[in-house]
Design an enzyme around this catalytic site. Structure first.
Site, PDB file in Angstrom:
ATOM      1  N   ASP A  28       0.844  -1.181   0.000  1.00 28.67           N
ATOM      2  CA  ASP A  28       0.000   0.000   0.000  1.00 28.67           C
ATOM      3  C   ASP A  28       0.890   1.245   0.000  1.00 28.67           C
ATOM      4  O   ASP A  28       1.860   1.342   0.761  1.00 28.67           O
ATOM      5  CB  ASP A  28      -0.892  -0.025   1.244  1.00 28.67           C
ATOM      6  CG  ASP A  28      -1.809   1.169   1.326  1.00 28.67           C
ATOM      7  OD1 ASP A  28      -2.687   1.297   0.463  1.00 28.67           O
ATOM      8  OD2 ASP A  28      -1.633   1.984   2.264  1.00 28.67           O
ATOM      9  N   GLU A  82       1.746   0.334  -4.926  1.00 28.20           N
ATOM     10  CA  GLU A  82       1.311   1.628  -5.432  1.00 28.20           C
ATOM     11  C   GLU A  82       2.506   2.580  -5.438  1.00 28.20           C
ATOM     12  O   GLU A  82       2.922   3.058  -4.389  1.00 28.20           O
ATOM     13  CB  GLU A  82       0.195   2.192  -4.551  1.00 28.20           C
ATOM     14  CG  GLU A  82      -1.058   1.335  -4.544  1.00 28.20           C
ATOM     15  CD  GLU A  82      -2.105   1.860  -3.583  1.00 28.20           C
ATOM     16  OE1 GLU A  82      -3.266   1.972  -3.976  1.00 28.20           O
ATOM     17  OE2 GLU A  82      -1.753   2.188  -2.434  1.00 28.20           O
TER      18      GLU A  82
END
Length: 710
Positions: free
Chosen positions: A442, A479
């Site tokens: 993340d 990400e």
């Protein structure tokens, strides 16, 4: 003293200390009359001539370290605090054992806490309540506190009592904290559990042989990922016993509707299941009897676009059993609410059974790891852990000494050596002890590139012979967004899309996503793209003149063409102007290159994920209201086909989840349509108010159209 900033006195405003990241060599001036301004707080002097450079026992242990300048008359002219992370790294970086270490004769505890004044461990019999069985003072050596106890400690619970100066309160605090290296917990993480994950009692049958049962994977470029939420997978599946629904054990039922569906996906080419966060997170009570539930029959009695539906969902959104899980409390322990019993070691063996069951139907398992931030900080919050043990170290701070929150809250600082070590140790723990097959990071861009490269190297070095896993088949991606305080390498070279070239680490390709859907998640919600009707099925949004729209459509085709070739920088294509160009020579709206990858495995193509609307919902939102359901479905299939048929690169698909209309509301258990062969949920819960601000009217109208699948 150019490193000093001119500012009001350090304590001129309560709890707003100003601090700079200054090198240890910075030479402070002599003390002056500022002692009167600072009250009883100790001022520590560092002298340039000191061969010790700094005295840990004084400068670090006794409280705030201040640097100030004075006039010739001894009057303070400016003063600042120091952020000590660099000092701690230089003096106390440690590579020895941490956490709970088992031997045949004893159980040993190790905790890295170089700024602590005193540190004790409290041993408990029960997961909550009661008095401690033992209260033991730990011994300190070079910043590491430790003690040794009997083997009968196994199965007991423990917490640390840390006396330490905390910059948020400017005083010595006595903090009750869990072990950052805990491997077990009581419900809601109130206490850590002393558990040996290597014990045979914590392993399913044939667990040690799972490495030989792993699905075959010839190349990372063959990966196709399906995103899934543990609770959503079975929460409404009537073929799963009620005690198993929403938990790890639902994956162990080979004849359930959900597992039969996953078997079909496996046969169709899906290789990996990406599980949304499964570590211990805040936002969902581990004790299921405390959950609140919505009355679905009542919801169905309201119109799909009614505010009554919305109000029912909103009323329980923070007290039900649903949350995406991006509220990290402890990274190294499975979430208790997914276990049959949140106390004891049930969560350990049940998580392992889940991994084993998924591997046996041909699916490898990817964990969603959230190392970029923590749910809580400070000396008193029940969910604060790292910031109680070494305050001011684990969390990234700005030039005024305040915690950065650009990720969402409490940004961590992987540029600090012991933060980096904790991240890598945690990855190895999940890979070795839970035999997972990959990690999705993340907000990976908020982690340093150095950390990611070290992590990949450490994972790749794992072997069947030494570790019981084949590290060469563990894939990592994430990400790679570049924003906040880390943007443009503001805190060091970060793991952003452009920086990861030639690392073999994957990053999500937002270029192909935006080209297909239109606009971006941060733009106008009705902006159309290649598959949502731009030029062919225009909606009411003003996209400009026909020539402008046609030009935009042609550019989007270039972006998609590059994406289907794995976003490779050197891929040569014929662009919309008939010219042969490289992928890196095609630009986005901000002039940044479309292509950034050197290898196919550095690109993860996708069009839908848990963030923002689902693919079908975004198609319904962006297309004209009179478009038929069949047409919307064809658009949906076109989008997924482009991703699936990309020649090379990693492909990611979306999940079955309950928050289809919640957009970016991780705690909102609203449900929408999604027929996946075993479940169909119809208009149960309108979008929450916080998620509807861009497109409420349009989506609500779509929900009431006769040809809508709502």
């Amino acid at each position: 003293m150019s490193l000093l900033r001119s500012s009001p006195p350090f304590l001129s405003t309560s709890k707003k200390s100003r601090s700079l990241c200054l090198p240890l060599q910075a030479r402070p001036l002599t003390t002056c009359s500022t002692r009167q301004r600072l009250g009883s707080r100790r001022i520590v002097k560092l002298r340039a001539s000191s061969k010790r450079r700094c005295s840990p026992a004084v400068a670090i242990y006794e409280g705030p370290l201040l640097l100030f300048a004075s006039s010739a008359g001894g009057e303070c002219t400016c003063i600042t605090g120091l952020q000590l992370a660099g000092v701690l790294d230089e003096l106390f970086t440690y590579n020895g054992p941490l956490g709970t270490i088992f031997s045949p004769e004893a159980v040993s505890l190790y905790l890295w806490a170089p700024t602590a004044q005193d540190l004790n461990v409290l041993i408990y019999l029960e997961p909550e309540g009661g008095d401690p069985l033992e209260f033991i003072e730990l011994e300190e050596s070079h910043g590491v506190w430790s003690t040794k106890g009997p083997v009968t400690w196994e199965g007991r619970y423990y917490v640390y009592e840390v006396s330490v100066y905390h910059p948020s309160t400017l005083q010595i605090e006595k903090c009750i904290a869990n072990d950052p290296y805990a491997r077990g917990l009581s419900a809601d993480g109130r206490r850590a559990l002393i558990v040996n994950v290597d014990s045979e009692t914590e392993k399913p049958e044939a667990w040690d042989n799972l490495v030989d049962e792993k699905p075959n994977l010839l190349s990372f470029s063959d990966i196709s990922i399906y995103e899934l939420h543990v609770r959503d997978f079975s929460a409404s599946d009537n073929t799963v016993p009620s005690d198993f629904r929403g938990g790890y054990l639902a994956f162990t039922l080979p004849a359930s509707a959900g597992m039969l569906h996953l078997k079909k996906l496996s046969r169709a080419g899906i290789t990996h299941i990406h599980l949304l966060p499964t570590f211990q997170f805040a936002g969902v009570d581990d004790k299921k009897d405390k959950w609140q539930h919505v009355d679905f029959q009542m919801l169905e009695s309201f119109p799909p676009d009614s505010e009554e539906q919305q109000a029912c969902i909103t009323a329980i959104q923070n007290a039900d059993g649903y949350n995406w899980g991006y509220n990290p409390v402890l990274w190294g322990v499975p979430k208790g609410s997914y276990a049959s019993n949140p106390n004891g070691s049930c969560r350990i063996i049940e998580f392992r059974k889940m991994v084993q069951a998924l591997n046996r139907i041909g699916l490898r398992v990817v964990l969603d790891v959230v190392y970029n931030h923590l749910h809580a900080s400070g000396p008193h919050d029940d969910y604060s852990v790292l910031d109680k043990i070494v305050p001011g170290y684990y969390l990234r701070r700005n030039l005024d000494g305040f915690i950065e929150h650009s990720t969402c809250t409490n940004n961590t600082a992987s540029e600090h050596s012991m933060v980096e070590r904790l991240i890598i140790d945690d990855l190895l723990h999940w890979a070795v002890n839970y035999k997972v097959d990959g990690f999705r990071f993340d907000l990976m861009g908020h982690i340093m590139k150095r950390t990611m490269v070290k992590a990949r190297s450490a994972l790749q070095s794992l072997s069947k012979h030494n570790d019981g896993v084949d590290g060469s088949r563990i894939y990592i991606y994430g990400e790679g967004w570049d924003f906040g305080e880390v943007a443009k390498n503001g805190r060091g070279v970060n793991a952003s899309q452009f920086n990861l070239c030639e690392t073999g680490i994957g990053s999500f390709n937002d270029r192909i996503r935006d080209a297909m859907l239109g606009g971006s998640p941060f733009g106008h919600p009705l902006q159309q793209g290649f598959i949502t009707g731009l030029s062919l099925e225009p909606n009411d949004h003003d996209h400009g003149s026909k020539s402008t729209v046609d030009h935009m459509f042609a550019i989007l085709k270039d972006h998609i063409q590059v994406g289907m070739a794995a976003n490779l920088k050197d891929f040569v294509l014929t662009n919309h102007e008939g010219q042969e160009v490289k992928g890196c020579e095609i630009s986005m709206h901000d002039a940044a290159p479309v292509a950034y990858a050197s290898s196919p495995i550095e690109t993860v193509n996708y069009v839908s994920a848990h963030d923002n609307e689902t693919l079908f919902d975004i198609v319904s939102l962006k297309t004209p209201l009179n478009i038929s359901v069949d047409a919307r479905c064809r658009m949906n299939h076109l989008a997924t086909s482009i991703i699936a048929l990309s020649q090379i690169g990693v492909n990611a698909e979306t999940l079955v989840r309950c928050s289809l209309r919640a957009r970016n509301s991780p705690s909102a258990a609203t449900t929408s349509l999604k027929k996946l062969g075993f479940t169909l949920m119809l208009a149960k819960g309108a979008p929450l108010r916080l998620a509807e601000k861009h497109a409420k009217a349009h989506l609500f109208v779509a929900m009431t159209k006769p040809n809508a699948i709502f």
